[in-house]
Design an enzyme around this catalytic site. Structure first.
Site, mmCIF file in Angstrom:
data_model
loop_
_atom_site.group_PDB
_atom_site.id
_atom_site.type_symbol
_atom_site.label_atom_id
_atom_site.label_comp_id
_atom_site.label_asym_id
_atom_site.label_seq_id
_atom_site.Cartn_x
_atom_site.Cartn_y
_atom_site.Cartn_z
ATOM 1 N N ARG A 1 0.951 -1.075 0.026
ATOM 2 C CA ARG A 1 -0.117 -0.084 0.138
ATOM 3 C C ARG A 1 0.772 1.392 0.113
ATOM 4 N NH1 ARG A 1 -5.258 -1.608 3.923
ATOM 5 N NH2 ARG A 1 -6.445 -2.414 2.207
ATOM 6 N N LYS B 1 -17.977 -18.320 3.695
ATOM 7 C CA LYS B 1 -19.357 -17.734 3.964
ATOM 8 C C LYS B 1 -20.286 -17.385 2.892
ATOM 9 C CE LYS B 1 -19.394 -17.868 9.122
ATOM 10 N NZ LYS B 1 -19.528 -17.151 10.162
ATOM 11 N N GLY C 1 -9.712 -9.134 0.799
ATOM 12 C CA GLY C 1 -9.188 -9.908 1.785
ATOM 13 C C GLY C 1 -7.926 -10.885 1.426
ATOM 14 N N GLY D 1 -12.486 -4.643 1.963
ATOM 15 C CA GLY D 1 -13.936 -4.056 1.937
ATOM 16 C C GLY D 1 -14.585 -3.440 0.663
HETATM 17 C C1 3PG Z 1 -8.516 -1.792 4.866
HETATM 18 O O1 3PG Z 1 -7.617 -2.110 5.645
HETATM 19 O O2 3PG Z 1 -9.471 -2.456 4.583
HETATM 20 C C2 3PG Z 1 -8.772 -0.236 5.031
HETATM 21 O O3 3PG Z 1 -7.707 0.353 5.304
HETATM 22 C C3 3PG Z 1 -9.975 0.383 5.495
HETATM 23 O O4 3PG Z 1 -9.990 -0.385 7.001
HETATM 24 P P1 3PG Z 1 -11.333 -0.420 7.934
HETATM 25 O O5 3PG Z 1 -11.920 -1.565 7.505
HETATM 26 O O6 3PG Z 1 -10.936 -0.187 9.339
HETATM 27 O O7 3PG Z 1 -12.138 0.913 7.516
HETATM 28 MG MG MG Z 2 -11.172 -3.607 6.232
#
Ligand code: 3PG
Ligand code: MG
Length: 396
Positions: free
Chosen positions: A36, A197, A354, A377
């Site tokens: 990142r 899931k 993920g 996410g």
């Molecule tokens: C992540 O690592 O998925 C992003 O930096 C967002 O983090 P968060 O899910 O804590 O908002």
């Molecule tokens: Mg996250």
């Protein structure tokens, strides 16, 4: 593109507030994966080249609105300095005196990192007052944090409404790759969705069946679909209470002309453990006292053949228990096929979310995909067809 980029902005002598996602893994005070951090380098270099002064806004962990030394962004400074090769200063607070003084001292050619925005409750609540106090530090806002764009926070959303705003280079790359993969793809289009899931990926599956030509379902969620079709899955991880939902998704797919690929053969073991004694069986023959830990070679063969006829692939989640050898075999083989087709120029491959990047790294092919998203996410929500607030705010 409906949003501005750095090319559209006048930056000379301006303080540019850059929202970055440097929420990187850290062990014993050391950053263990700099992906990142590396991704934001082009944006910061471009701002410096245009004579702007980059001031970085970022979160780290989930401190819940109060300062917490364990979640200080100080820990990323060495990695950030190494990646940028220019002086990077640090302010102990992202608003107030320390931030204002540090900004005023910033010389051209230097970068300033502000402490964790989530040390303030106003950040995650997207409070207008808090957004205004960070906005007051600079003259231009640049969002380069696609992976935090699913959060409507002050530094990702509120601030974009207060300053002239643009997308950074990593955000641009991310959005164009995702558009090429799902909004305007070359067809046939295949999606691979794996993971544990069904319940956590319902919206995703629901959106994909109406958009993709082929949908591969793998991992624990495949078991839920198999069980819903009356196939015995033994002691496998499966959400039996989701059977109706799984059948609805299959019906929706049939209606939309989406071809669903579920395991044809399975690798089963008695224990969820690396190198557990295992065997490969036809999908209908899972013993009562064993669990499915991976898809078998016949399934991989089928996926590969269909994939070879596709022009675009979007991948989220492993096909088996990839963290346990040898139950990573199907994921690795399918990922290698995708890499081979991408390198041959017949396939556009985009992956994210993920565990996915870890699985592709394990397969040794992450750098052979067309694009790998660093988002978790945000990638999922985007695949679900949702509007990301951080992206939407750039368009106003
Ligand atoms: C992540 O690592 O998925 C992003 O930096 C967002 O983090 P968060 O899910 O804590 O908002
Ligand atoms: Mg996250």
């Amino acid at each position: 593109m409906p949003w501005k980029t750095l090319d559209d902005m006048e930056l000379a002598d301006k303080v540019v507030l850059v929202r970055v996602d440097i929420n990187v893994p850290v062990e014993n005070g050391v950053v263990t994966d700099t992906t990142r951090i590396n991704r934001i380098v082009p944006t910061i270099k471009d701002i410096l080249e245009k004579g702007g002064k980059p001031v970085l806004l970022a979160h780290f962990g989930r401190p819940g609105g109060t300062p917490n030394p364990d979640m200080s962004l100080k820990v990323v400074l060495p990695a950030l300095r190494a990646a940028l090769g220019v002086p990077v200063h640090f302010a102990e607070n992202c608003v107030g005196g320390p931030a204002k003084i540090a900004v005023s001292k910033l010389e051209s050619g230097e970068v300033l990192l502000l402490e964790n925005t989530r040390f303030h409750a106003g950040e995650t609540k997207n409070e207008p007052m808090f957004a205004a106090s960070i906005a007051a530090l600079g003259e231009v806002y640049c969002n380069d944090a696609f992976s935090a764009a699913h959060r409507a926070h002050a530094s990702t959303e509120g601030i974009a409404r207060l300053l002239p705003s643009c997308a950074g280079r990593a955000m641009q790359a991310e959005l164009s790759a995702l558009e090429a993969a799902l909004s305007d793809p070359k067809r046939p289009l295949m999606a691979v969705v794996g993971g544990a899931k069904v319940s956590s990926k319902l919206d995703l599956l629901g959106n994909l069946v109406s958009r993709v030509d082929h949908l591969v379902i793998g991992g624990g969620m495949a078991n839920t679909f198999l069980a819903a079709q009356g196939i015995n899955v033994g002691t496998s991880l499966a959400e039996h209470e989701m059977a109706d939902t799984a059948r609805d998704i299959l019906a929706k797919a049939a209606h939309a002309g989406c071809n669903i690929l579920l395991p044809l053969d399975i690798v089963v073991a008695a224990e969820f453990k690396a190198n557990a004694e295992h065997k490969t069986l036809p999908v209908a023959e899972c013993p009562e006292d064993m669990m499915i830990l991976d898809a078998g070679p016949e399934t991989v063969e089928k996926i590969s053949t269909v994939m070879a006829g596709c022009r675009t692939l979007i991948w989220n989640g492993p096909l088996g228990a990839f963290e346990l050898t040898p139950f990573d075999a199907a994921t690795v083989a399918a990922a290698q096929k995708a890499a081979e087709l991408t390198q041959a120029g017949t396939l556009i491959s985009v992956a994210g979310g993920g565990d996915t990047v870890a699985a592709l790294n394990q397969a040794g092919v992450a750098d052979q995909f067309t694009y790998i998203s660093t988002a978790g996410g945000a990638f999922l929500e985007w695949m679900e067809g949702k509007t990301l607030p951080g992206v939407a705010a750039l368009m106003t």
